[in-house]
Design a protein around this motif. Structure first.
Motif, PDB file in Angstrom:
ATOM      1  N   ILE A  41       0.832  -1.201   0.000  1.00 12.78           N
ATOM      2  CA  ILE A  41       0.000   0.000   0.000  1.00 12.78           C
ATOM      3  C   ILE A  41       0.867   1.253   0.000  1.00 12.78           C
ATOM      4  O   ILE A  41       0.489   2.293  -0.546  1.00 12.78           O
ATOM      5  N   ILE A  42       2.068   1.175   0.588  1.00 14.11           N
ATOM      6  CA  ILE A  42       2.985   2.314   0.560  1.00 14.11           C
ATOM      7  C   ILE A  42       3.444   2.581  -0.863  1.00 14.11           C
ATOM      8  O   ILE A  42       3.454   3.724  -1.329  1.00 14.11           O
ATOM      9  N   ASP A  43       3.819   1.520  -1.581  1.00 10.33           N
ATOM     10  CA  ASP A  43       4.260   1.688  -2.963  1.00 10.33           C
ATOM     11  C   ASP A  43       3.136   2.222  -3.837  1.00 10.33           C
ATOM     12  O   ASP A  43       3.363   3.026  -4.744  1.00 10.33           O
ATOM     13  N   LEU A  44       1.902   1.765  -3.581  1.00 12.48           N
ATOM     14  CA  LEU A  44       0.759   2.261  -4.345  1.00 12.48           C
ATOM     15  C   LEU A  44       0.588   3.755  -4.135  1.00 12.48           C
ATOM     16  O   LEU A  44       0.402   4.515  -5.087  1.00 12.48           O
ATOM     17  N   TRP A  45       0.673   4.195  -2.884  1.00 10.51           N
ATOM     18  CA  TRP A  45       0.491   5.615  -2.585  1.00 10.51           C
ATOM     19  C   TRP A  45       1.613   6.461  -3.189  1.00 10.51           C
ATOM     20  O   TRP A  45       1.357   7.507  -3.791  1.00 10.51           O
ATOM     21  N   LEU A  46       2.863   6.006  -3.024  1.00 18.01           N
ATOM     22  CA  LEU A  46       3.983   6.746  -3.600  1.00 18.01           C
ATOM     23  C   LEU A  46       3.829   6.872  -5.116  1.00 18.01           C
ATOM     24  O   LEU A  46       4.062   7.937  -5.695  1.00 18.01           O
ATOM     25  N   GLY A  47       3.440   5.767  -5.749  1.00 14.78           N
ATOM     26  CA  GLY A  47       3.252   5.795  -7.197  1.00 14.78           C
ATOM     27  C   GLY A  47       2.183   6.781  -7.618  1.00 14.78           C
ATOM     28  O   GLY A  47       2.330   7.497  -8.623  1.00 14.78           O
ATOM     29  N   GLU A  48       1.096   6.831  -6.847  1.00 20.76           N
ATOM     30  CA  GLU A  48       0.016   7.764  -7.163  1.00 20.76           C
ATOM     31  C   GLU A  48       0.494   9.210  -7.078  1.00 20.76           C
ATOM     32  O   GLU A  48       0.154  10.048  -7.929  1.00 20.76           O
ATOM     33  N   ARG A  80       2.324   2.587 -10.751  1.00 27.33           N
ATOM     34  CA  ARG A  80       1.152   1.740 -10.497  1.00 27.33           C
ATOM     35  C   ARG A  80       1.286   0.920  -9.214  1.00 27.33           C
ATOM     36  O   ARG A  80       0.411   0.113  -8.897  1.00 27.33           O
ATOM     37  N   GLY A  81       2.386   1.117  -8.475  1.00 32.70           N
ATOM     38  CA  GLY A  81       2.568   0.401  -7.219  1.00 32.70           C
ATOM     39  C   GLY A  81       2.954  -1.048  -7.385  1.00 32.70           C
ATOM     40  O   GLY A  81       2.807  -1.844  -6.455  1.00 32.70           O
ATOM     41  N   LEU A  82       3.482  -1.411  -8.554  1.00 31.06           N
ATOM     42  CA  LEU A  82       3.834  -2.805  -8.819  1.00 31.06           C
ATOM     43  C   LEU A  82       5.254  -3.146  -8.383  1.00 31.06           C
ATOM     44  O   LEU A  82       5.619  -4.317  -8.330  1.00 31.06           O
ATOM     45  N   ILE A  85      10.201   1.212  -4.639  1.00 36.08           N
ATOM     46  CA  ILE A  85      11.109   2.223  -5.157  1.00 36.08           C
ATOM     47  C   ILE A  85      12.289   2.395  -4.207  1.00 36.08           C
ATOM     48  O   ILE A  85      12.117   2.445  -2.987  1.00 36.08           O
ATOM     49  N   SER A  86      13.488   2.456  -4.755  1.00 36.98           N
ATOM     50  CA  SER A  86      14.672   2.681  -3.929  1.00 36.98           C
ATOM     51  C   SER A  86      14.757   4.161  -3.570  1.00 36.98           C
ATOM     52  O   SER A  86      14.194   5.024  -4.253  1.00 36.98           O
ATOM     53  N   MET A  87      15.472   4.461  -2.487  1.00 33.64           N
ATOM     54  CA  MET A  87      15.625   5.855  -2.089  1.00 33.64           C
ATOM     55  C   MET A  87      16.367   6.649  -3.158  1.00 33.64           C
ATOM     56  O   MET A  87      16.084   7.827  -3.383  1.00 33.64           O
ATOM     57  N   ARG A  88      17.310   6.008  -3.842  1.00 27.13           N
ATOM     58  CA  ARG A  88      18.052   6.697  -4.901  1.00 27.13           C
ATOM     59  C   ARG A  88      17.118   7.097  -6.042  1.00 27.13           C
ATOM     60  O   ARG A  88      17.155   8.243  -6.519  1.00 27.13           O
ATOM     61  N   THR A 103       7.991  15.476   1.546  1.00 26.39           N
ATOM     62  CA  THR A 103       6.540  15.306   1.502  1.00 26.39           C
ATOM     63  C   THR A 103       6.154  13.863   1.215  1.00 26.39           C
ATOM     64  O   THR A 103       4.990  13.491   1.357  1.00 26.39           O
ATOM     65  N   LEU A 104       7.132  13.054   0.804  1.00 34.20           N
ATOM     66  CA  LEU A 104       6.865  11.661   0.465  1.00 34.20           C
ATOM     67  C   LEU A 104       7.345  10.701   1.540  1.00 34.20           C
ATOM     68  O   LEU A 104       6.665   9.734   1.874  1.00 34.20           O
ATOM     69  N   VAL A 105       8.531  10.938   2.061  1.00 30.45           N
ATOM     70  CA  VAL A 105       9.090   9.998   3.031  1.00 30.45           C
ATOM     71  C   VAL A 105      10.008  10.737   3.985  1.00 30.45           C
ATOM     72  O   VAL A 105      10.736  11.645   3.587  1.00 30.45           O
ATOM     73  N   ARG A 106       9.932  10.358   5.239  1.00 33.21           N
ATOM     74  CA  ARG A 106      10.852  10.877   6.242  1.00 33.21           C
ATOM     75  C   ARG A 106      11.852   9.775   6.540  1.00 33.21           C
ATOM     76  O   ARG A 106      11.490   8.727   7.070  1.00 33.21           O
ATOM     77  N   ASN A 107      13.084  10.002   6.194  1.00 33.27           N
ATOM     78  CA  ASN A 107      14.096   8.956   6.340  1.00 33.27           C
ATOM     79  C   ASN A 107      15.235   9.487   7.196  1.00 33.27           C
ATOM     80  O   ASN A 107      15.887  10.452   6.829  1.00 33.27           O
ATOM     81  N   THR A 108      15.462   8.895   8.360  1.00 35.65           N
ATOM     82  CA  THR A 108      16.546   9.317   9.227  1.00 35.65           C
ATOM     83  C   THR A 108      17.605   8.232   9.287  1.00 35.65           C
ATOM     84  O   THR A 108      17.328   7.060   9.086  1.00 35.65           O
TER      85      THR A 108
END
Length: 229
Positions: A41-48, A80-82, A85-88, A103-108
């Protein structure tokens, strides 16, 4: 105890109810027409978010893929969330689409010297806010984990949901525990009503969707096996 969304007073009554009144959930069903197969569901949202931004800028897939050094096929799958996605790649896409990655991901960063990543301290977990869906997820898995199991903590706002459409992910098993709040879990359109203290499981390739029907936030602890194939 709960059987098919029904609370039973004793184990024996629950087993009796389940045996005689509720057909078991089918396992490993074929995808139904219209059911989306996604990676998570995370990949789906990021893709959208990426697709909406690209379309808002009027940029074709080919141009964005070429600028980010990835194939058109991969970009299409990401949107399409299939695929995960790598951080790069996410950083390259965010730059090309002029979209702040925060706005997409908080990465520490994990603290150095924590047994080579065997420990992930509070405040260092990668967090993704699926804002328009009212879902906030943290990956609690330490970086040194083998990858066979991923652990997540999800906070779902009142009314938050994965949407009205059923979806599928990878093969494997997903087990969850409701820490607080309520959860309506639809597995192949069968509704399971869950509350704090309930646990549940389903196959990753079983169609499903879920929502928080309550007036307060719901917190779920999820463990997900990452079976190949």
């Amino acid at each position: 105890m709960v059987a098919g969304g029904i609370v039973c007073e004793t184990r024996s009554s629950c087993e009796s109810f389940t045996k005689h009144s509720v057909p078991p959930l089918p396992t490993r069903p074929p995808p139904a027409p219209g059911v989306r197969r996604i990676h998570s569901i995370i990949d789906l949202w990021l893709g959208e978010q990426l697709r909406r931004r690209r379309q808002a800028l009027g940029l074709p897939l080919q141009q964005v893929a070429r600028a980010c050094g990835i194939s058109v096929s991969l970009l299409s799958q990401l949107e399409r969330g299939l695929r995960s996605i790598s951080m790069r790649t996410l950083g390259a896409l965010a730059q090309e689409l002029r979209l702040p990655i925060e706005t997409l991901v908080r990465n520490t960063r994990y603290s150095e010297g924590e047994a080579e990543g065997a420990v992930a301290r509070a405040g260092t977990h990668r967090r993704i806010d699926l804002g328009d869906k009212g879902i906030h997820k943290e990956n609690l898995t330490p970086p040194a984990a083998s990858g066979g199991v991923q652990m997540y903590r999800a906070v779902i706002d009142p009314g938050g949901s994965t949407g009205d459409d059923l979806f599928l992910t990878h093969k494997g098993e997903q087990v969850g525990y409701v820490i607080e709040g309520q959860l309506d879990l639809f597995v192949q359109e069968r509704l399971l009503k869950l509350k704090a203290g309930d646990s549940f499981c389903y196959g990753g390739d079983m169609s499903r969707r879920w929502r928080n029907p309550g007036q307060t936030s719901t917190t779920i602890l999820w463990a997900i096996t990452c079976s190949p194939g």
